[in-house]
Write an enzyme that holds these catalytic residues in place. Structure first.
Site, PDB file in Angstrom:
ATOM      1  N   SER A   1       0.732  -1.081  -0.007  1.00  0.00           N
ATOM      2  CA  SER A   1       0.055  -0.216  -0.052  1.00  0.00           C
ATOM      3  C   SER A   1       0.740   1.197  -0.039  1.00  0.00           C
ATOM      4  O   SER A   1       1.940   1.180   0.518  1.00  0.00           O
ATOM      5  CB  SER A   1      -0.949   0.048   1.045  1.00  0.00           C
ATOM      6  OG  SER A   1      -1.529   1.276   1.445  1.00  0.00           O
TER       7      SER A   1
ATOM      8  N   TYR B   1      -2.109  -0.229  10.412  1.00  0.00           N
ATOM      9  CA  TYR B   1      -1.963  -0.996   8.943  1.00  0.00           C
ATOM     10  C   TYR B   1      -0.942  -0.467   8.342  1.00  0.00           C
ATOM     11  O   TYR B   1      -0.060  -1.116   7.524  1.00  0.00           O
ATOM     12  CB  TYR B   1      -3.243  -0.194   8.287  1.00  0.00           C
ATOM     13  CG  TYR B   1      -3.253  -0.442   6.797  1.00  0.00           C
ATOM     14  CD1 TYR B   1      -3.882  -2.098   6.459  1.00  0.00           C
ATOM     15  CD2 TYR B   1      -3.017   0.337   5.962  1.00  0.00           C
ATOM     16  CE1 TYR B   1      -4.144  -2.119   4.911  1.00  0.00           C
ATOM     17  CE2 TYR B   1      -3.145   0.122   4.526  1.00  0.00           C
ATOM     18  CZ  TYR B   1      -3.798  -1.097   4.221  1.00  0.00           C
ATOM     19  OH  TYR B   1      -3.752  -1.721   2.933  1.00  0.00           O
TER      20      TYR B   1
END
Length: 288
Positions: A138, A151
């Site tokens: 990501s 995350y």
């Protein structure tokens, strides 16, 4: 025909990647966590005229991974040529608001799960002398933002382990790439917004006002690019003659690239403003 395992293939980028690879003639084994999701994925592939096989797999469960890869070994005559580690989960919230068990589960899915599958796939790839591993990380693995720390930590760790694995595996003809998507139209953002709404309504966090601001900020970023855009980049990493180490996707990729050259106070100020963390709050006052 090359066989490719795609994890987290029931929705979002994983589903789009599995369908795209099947349309290109690859023997795709899409992993999902339930029989209903398997039927839905096969129907999606059929609608494009592409055959696909599915395997039940929970990346957070070591026994499930072992059983699934034993089955995949039988289906592929020894093991897949490529693995796309796409399965992932989000966990919004300030670092101090995240329970330890929540963080552990996140790491099981986003970090330990992919490397369980790498360890299971690599022996066959080494024996064959070729293989591809694509780990979907990501933009958050490169730039952390408020309320996304765990995350971001999981994706940053996945980036680092991918770097080590890339160098270790090259001598055996196995390439390792990471694909770093930005915001795309997947279930992850709506899930994050629902969690932010719960945290804001809980009334116990010193960040409850900022949670609401962050949800509004995510909404302002719409429209997101379709998951198929990211899937095409993942497919490029799988099919390229000489895969790159990294592939950035999404309209935010320019900002991600220049972030290392932006003074840290300026970068912090932008992200604090975007997530409602401007100014200071007097000690003990959690209402602002």
């Amino acid at each position: 025909m090359h066989s490719v395992v795609v994890t987290g293939a029931s929705s979002g980028i994983g589903r789009a990647t599995a369908v795209e690879l099947a349309c290109r003639g690859y023997d795709v084994l899409g992993t999902v966590r339930s029989a209903d999701k398997a039927e839905d994925l096969i129907a999606a592939a059929d609608s494009h005229g592409a055959p696909m096989r599915t395997v039940l797999l929970d990346v957070a469960d070591p026994d499930s991974c072992e059983e699934a890869f034993a089955h995949i070994g039988r289906l592929t005559g020894g093991g897949p040529w490529a693995v796309v580690n796409n399965a992932g989960t989000e966990l919004m919230g300030a670092v101090e608001d995240i329970a330890e068990e929540e963080a552990r589960y996140l790491l099981e899915v986003n970090l330990l799960g992919p490397f369980r599958l790498c360890r299971l796939a690599l022996p066959a790839m080494r024996r064959r002398g070729s293989g591809r591993i694509v780990n979907v990380t990501s933009h958050a693995g490169l730039v952390a933002s408020p309320f996304n720390g765990w995350y971001a930590a999981s994706k940053h760790a996945l980036e680092a382990l991918s770097d080590s694995l890339r160098m270790e595996s090259a001598r055996y003809g196995v390439s390792v790439s990471v694909v770093e998507p930005g915001f795309h139209e997947t279930p992850m953002v709506p899930d994050a917004q629902r969690r932010l709404a719960r945290l804001a309504a809980d009334g116990t966090s010193p960040f409850q006002d900022a949670y609401a601001s962050t949800s509004r900020y995510l909404e302002r970023l719409r429209p997101f690019r379709p998951a198929e855009d990211a899937a095409r980049v993942v497919c490029r990493a799988v099919t390229a003659r000489r895969p790159r180490a990294r592939y950035l996707t999404g309209r935010e990729s320019f900002l991600t690239r220049i972030n290392p050259f932006v003074p840290q106070p300026l970068s912090d100020a932008f992200l604090r403003r975007a997530t409602g963390l401007r100014g200071t709050v007097p000690c003990g006052d959690v209402s602002r």
